[in-house]
Design a protein around this motif. Structure first.
Motif, PDB file in Angstrom:
ATOM      1  N   ASN A 152      49.837  27.779  96.920  1.00 12.37           N
ATOM      2  CA  ASN A 152      49.979  28.717  95.808  1.00 12.37           C
ATOM      3  C   ASN A 152      51.441  29.117  95.625  1.00 12.37           C
ATOM      4  N   VAL A 153      52.138  29.336  96.712  1.00 12.30           N
ATOM      5  CA  VAL A 153      53.568  29.657  96.607  1.00 12.30           C
ATOM      6  C   VAL A 153      54.303  28.475  95.964  1.00 12.30           C
ATOM      7  N   ALA A 154      53.965  27.263  96.414  1.00 14.29           N
ATOM      8  CA  ALA A 154      54.607  26.068  95.844  1.00 14.29           C
ATOM      9  C   ALA A 154      54.309  25.950  94.352  1.00 14.29           C
ATOM     10  N   LEU A 155      53.068  26.243  93.973  1.00 17.17           N
ATOM     11  CA  LEU A 155      52.669  26.155  92.561  1.00 17.17           C
ATOM     12  C   LEU A 155      53.416  27.177  91.716  1.00 17.17           C
ATOM     13  N   GLN A 156      53.538  28.380  92.229  1.00 18.87           N
ATOM     14  CA  GLN A 156      54.210  29.414  91.432  1.00 18.87           C
ATOM     15  C   GLN A 156      55.695  29.069  91.254  1.00 18.87           C
ATOM     16  N   LEU A 157      56.274  28.366  92.209  1.00 13.48           N
ATOM     17  CA  LEU A 157      57.655  27.887  92.015  1.00 13.48           C
ATOM     18  C   LEU A 157      57.691  26.876  90.860  1.00 13.48           C
ATOM     19  N   GLN A 158      56.678  26.006  90.814  1.00 13.79           N
ATOM     20  CA  GLN A 158      56.588  25.063  89.686  1.00 13.79           C
ATOM     21  C   GLN A 158      56.486  25.828  88.367  1.00 13.79           C
ATOM     22  N   HIS A 159      55.649  26.843  88.370  1.00 10.89           N
ATOM     23  CA  HIS A 159      55.489  27.629  87.144  1.00 10.89           C
ATOM     24  C   HIS A 159      56.821  28.268  86.735  1.00 10.89           C
ATOM     25  N   LEU A 160      57.559  28.760  87.725  1.00 13.58           N
ATOM     26  CA  LEU A 160      58.861  29.378  87.415  1.00 13.58           C
ATOM     27  C   LEU A 160      59.761  28.402  86.653  1.00 13.58           C
ATOM     28  N   ARG A 161      59.698  27.127  87.044  1.00 10.26           N
ATOM     29  CA  ARG A 161      60.568  26.123  86.417  1.00 10.26           C
ATOM     30  C   ARG A 161      60.255  25.894  84.937  1.00 10.26           C
ATOM     31  N   THR A 162      59.086  26.331  84.477  1.00 12.83           N
ATOM     32  CA  THR A 162      58.734  26.135  83.067  1.00 12.83           C
ATOM     33  C   THR A 162      59.273  27.273  82.183  1.00 12.83           C
ATOM     34  N   HIS A 163      59.822  28.319  82.800  1.00 16.60           N
ATOM     35  CA  HIS A 163      60.351  29.435  82.013  1.00 16.60           C
ATOM     36  C   HIS A 163      61.771  29.091  81.550  1.00 16.60           C
ATOM     37  N   PRO A 164      62.014  29.161  80.240  1.00 20.19           N
ATOM     38  CA  PRO A 164      63.294  28.712  79.694  1.00 20.19           C
ATOM     39  C   PRO A 164      64.514  29.281  80.402  1.00 20.19           C
ATOM     40  N   ALA A 165      64.538  30.580  80.625  1.00 16.01           N
ATOM     41  CA  ALA A 165      65.725  31.180  81.233  1.00 16.01           C
ATOM     42  C   ALA A 165      65.932  30.631  82.643  1.00 16.01           C
TER      43      ALA A 165
END
Ligand SMILES: [Zn+2]
Ligand SMILES: [Zn+2]
Ligand SMILES: [Zn+2]
Ligand SMILES: [Zn+2]
Ligand SMILES: [Zn+2]
Ligand SMILES: [Zn+2]
Lengths: 215, 215, 215, 215, 215, 215
Positions: A152-165
């Motif tokens: 889950n921690v790894a996934l949320q890092l992936q999600h962070l990468r999709t945020h433009p800023a």
């Protein structure tokens, strides 16, 4: 609750006066270097764990330390991440999961969430972590709590990468991402290593080195 | 960031051992009495202000201490509130705003948010607070920061009441709501009084009384 | 349009009879190995470019070859990816952008999209790609079309990783992701290399080798 | 996948050189006359079926050839339709379903979609087609696949009419809608006749006539 | 407001007793034949205009007599239409617009809606009507109020057809749709004729005939 | 339906002429003082119950007299409330529930709504009312219809307070909220008293007093 209210009195009488100068300086603005995203769990005190002072960590907390992937639909995490990166200019983002997490337990047994429709929906953002473990282990059950917490921690890092800023600052090396899991009972902090998809403890040696380097 | 990492080493070496028993006990579960909702601002340390220990406050943090009103669309706040009230059974919910809040400044001047689309959208949940001040003062400008901060806390309490789990417990008196504003530079905490729509300081006397009553 | 209708007559009279056996066999089911995601642009013919036959590529097309990141809100891409990976069991996913893409031009100049509200909103899923280029170049203008096109392919691969079915298969190596950019005027195909964040041509040599290996 | 990659080599070596002039001309822009919406199914090759060349069909593909009705929420179909009609000025829109469609089978037995939450949700856009058949036949089962496939094409035409750009051009006769069902095993194409709510084959005669007229 | 409250007293004292039997009978259930959808405008009284009694019209009202097209996202109109058709079994659905409609005026000049974000967004469901008029007239301005009002009624009928319950009953002729425009100043009712895309008055003759036939 | 159409003829021939002056005056604009929100139920005629004339009540109706809480997502109720308060300047808002309400029955037994997905989702906005009753009574069943109907009116008043335009006018006393329940079989109207969380009848005395005061 009376305990909490009297705690404020104690803070104002005993603690604030000693740090009054520091607080007065902080009153005019903040310049945190780190965006710290962790679970709402009452047993996690980010300032305590990292021995930091007010002004150092911009902190986002929700059940499960979830970062929804970027979409045009705005939520509190998406907006607050935008603020932290684009306005405050944080240079590090930590996603910190933890042992014995109620949200991860829920993600492992969605059937237990029938009467909690919003929790169930929210944990949809953790579904990929559960599916990874299911694929790796052949099934998913209560025993896989640690695996799911790490994934889950790894996934949320992936999600962070999709945020433009975030993506923009990552592309130029202006922001770094960190994935941690904090063990409530031992105080240990595991760190996620992306290339190997594994978690390893911040060993005493490493920490001492960093500690020394800082001194 | 090195500072944060070395802080963990310090925590593990100097702090954790002294509280090891307490942490080991906490490892098995949490029973917080209070759901504490506050801003992500780095200058707010809920545990410090309330002089509480790990395990006492279930903490939700986002930019602006916003509680979106209940809807069928799930977000992190909605899900986490459901978890806190229905699963953990918290009996008090505090919404704690603060002085010099960047989110409230943004709510006051939405034109400054053009390049921050998600922050702008998120602050839509504060719009009623701004409109209340505009109606009361005839206009809204930077001077009204304190008013908007207070009205925002009042509004988020209203939003809390629309969440099914909260509404149910309110109807039977099993949950109480509290609206606070924390002043970073003075340590003062203002408390919202709903019948009079006003904020008043937790005076030393009151606090001492509570403090004494608790002793 | 008459041309299209008469094309069907030609297909039925001249083409179908020659492949009738193959079509009859396909009538009972499909087993594509590749999920091919590309732009709706009329100048891209996936079967022509890859010299594949009916039954080989499961094809998703939209303006900009966009893959929205996973969320609980369902859209056509999210649903179709779930179907391709979980039901059909594809083992490769290609995201194929292209030169002279109208969607990428729109992403570069959102002010040109005022009268196209949905296009503008949809290109919100490409915003991180534009922000990456802006951060790298200091600004973003029409000259950066190729950079944005490449970054967009890279971004959509990131988005793919947030989809539970994809994440699960990636974790066990059962699915591989590929990022391509097709040049309409030269027939060249660039391939994205994630570790170096760069695109490089599939050189004739490589292709010949593969071609030979296959023979 | 090696087969696909080597196909590109073959395309570049054997096919592209023969059409190099045409591709170079296309490199500067597209002017498709037709928006072609079809299923992602690997067995459908729009260019093959219609014997058209690159540049003729602007192609949107998703599981089930679904066109969500217009709403303020943007999705890939809504945005791409807006682009095709308002920017490219297509004058014909074809919705092309097909025999043995996996999405239509799913729409017929939603209970089979329990582990495919997004597919299930996406097929909500086909629900009216299923309900029409249920109302007409008294029940709905696997035998009604062809009926549901036809009704689904009819429904997606209705959905097209709710899109502002399409509605505007329909009102002035600048766009025409076509509903087709392609039979994979026979090469036959059925055409939907709205006044009679029925599908009829494009007969050889008609096609020949059109074919001749064009010549 | 006192006027409204005293109106209730008058109703209870003077009106109810005369119809007590009828009201008592209605207390146990409703069987309306008609779903009547009209604007919230205070000048429209559906019962007065149609000279019907309580129990005859199931009435939905919102600004602009808008019927959002069916989507998986639920709103009040979608849910209430589902209830009216699937539970109550209404056999006729009337969409009734009216002269001097504030919502239609807003749809004509969206720039006047800057401070009314929700009205602006809601009127997105009328956008196709405005675009139709713009396409027909070359531009759209205040003079086109009647055209837009008529086209809006026509559009909402199209939207109705996308709702599964409505589509199903339409396919078997169990429900009929009607598009009306009521003129406040003259009492006239225009009826939409779909094949010719035009509105024509219910002439006295026709009405008399119907009236006679009914007698 | 013929009955409804002939009713119009009757209205035009017998009723309109008598009120022609009033209707002609109304043709130019509306200035309603009251926003009246009630159920779509065919047995409720707001004008009849309150003995008001066209032009007096701006009326919103949906199944269950629901007011979704404010969010950035726009719906018909949110938009229409914004219009009523900010454009028309209504000074009173009535939410009027009623006896024997089908929507409330559905809220009490969600299992009965399996084939009505949108009704079920819409009644999510009533969930807090049901949870309040469940908490108070220990369970919820058909017997609690009146309680849930009352709590639902109270909840929708809470939802109204989250709408910016309403909140602003409430803060300055420019708008007042009223919660009513109308009894179809007796003509009685209960009024919600917020401080005591109870409903009490508008007694004849009170009504007479108001009626007299008005005279
Ligand atoms: Zn946790
Ligand atoms: Zn703040
Ligand atoms: Zn393109
Ligand atoms: Zn298909
Ligand atoms: Zn109107
Ligand atoms: Zn009702």
């Amino acid at each position: 609750m009376d305990h909490v209210v009297s705690g404020i009195a104690k803070f104002q009488k005993e603690v604030f006066p000693q740090k009054a100068d520091s607080f007065r300086e902080l009153a005019g603005g903040q310049q945190p270097e780190v965006l710290f995203i962790t679970c709402a769990d009452s047993r996690i005190d980010p300032s305590l764990i990292t021995q930091t002072e007010p002004g150092e960590l911009f902190i986002l907390r929700n059940a499960g330390n979830v970062v929804p992937p970027h979409s045009n639909d705005t939520g509190g995490m998406t907006a607050s991440i935008e603020y932290a990166v684009a306005v405050l200019g944080v240079t590090h983002i930590v996603v910190c999961g933890h042992s014995d997490c109620g949200a991860m337990k829920g993600a492992l047994s969605p059937e237990s969430l029938v009467s909690l429709p919003h929790v169930k929906e929210w944990l949809g953002h953790c579904r990929a972590a559960v599916e990874v473990v299911r694929e790796q282990k052949g099934e998913v059950c209560a025993e896989h709590l640690d695996c799911v917490t790490s994934e889950n921690v790894a996934l949320q890092l992936q999600h962070l990468r999709t945020h433009p800023a975030v993506a923009a600052k990552l592309a130029t090396g202006k922001v770094q991402l960190h994935g941690w899991v904090y063990n409530i009972g031992t105080g240990e902090v595991l760190v996620y290593d992306e290339p190997t998809r594994s978690m390893s403890p911040l060993t005493g040696a490493e920490l001492a080195a960093k500690s020394a380097a800082e001194a």
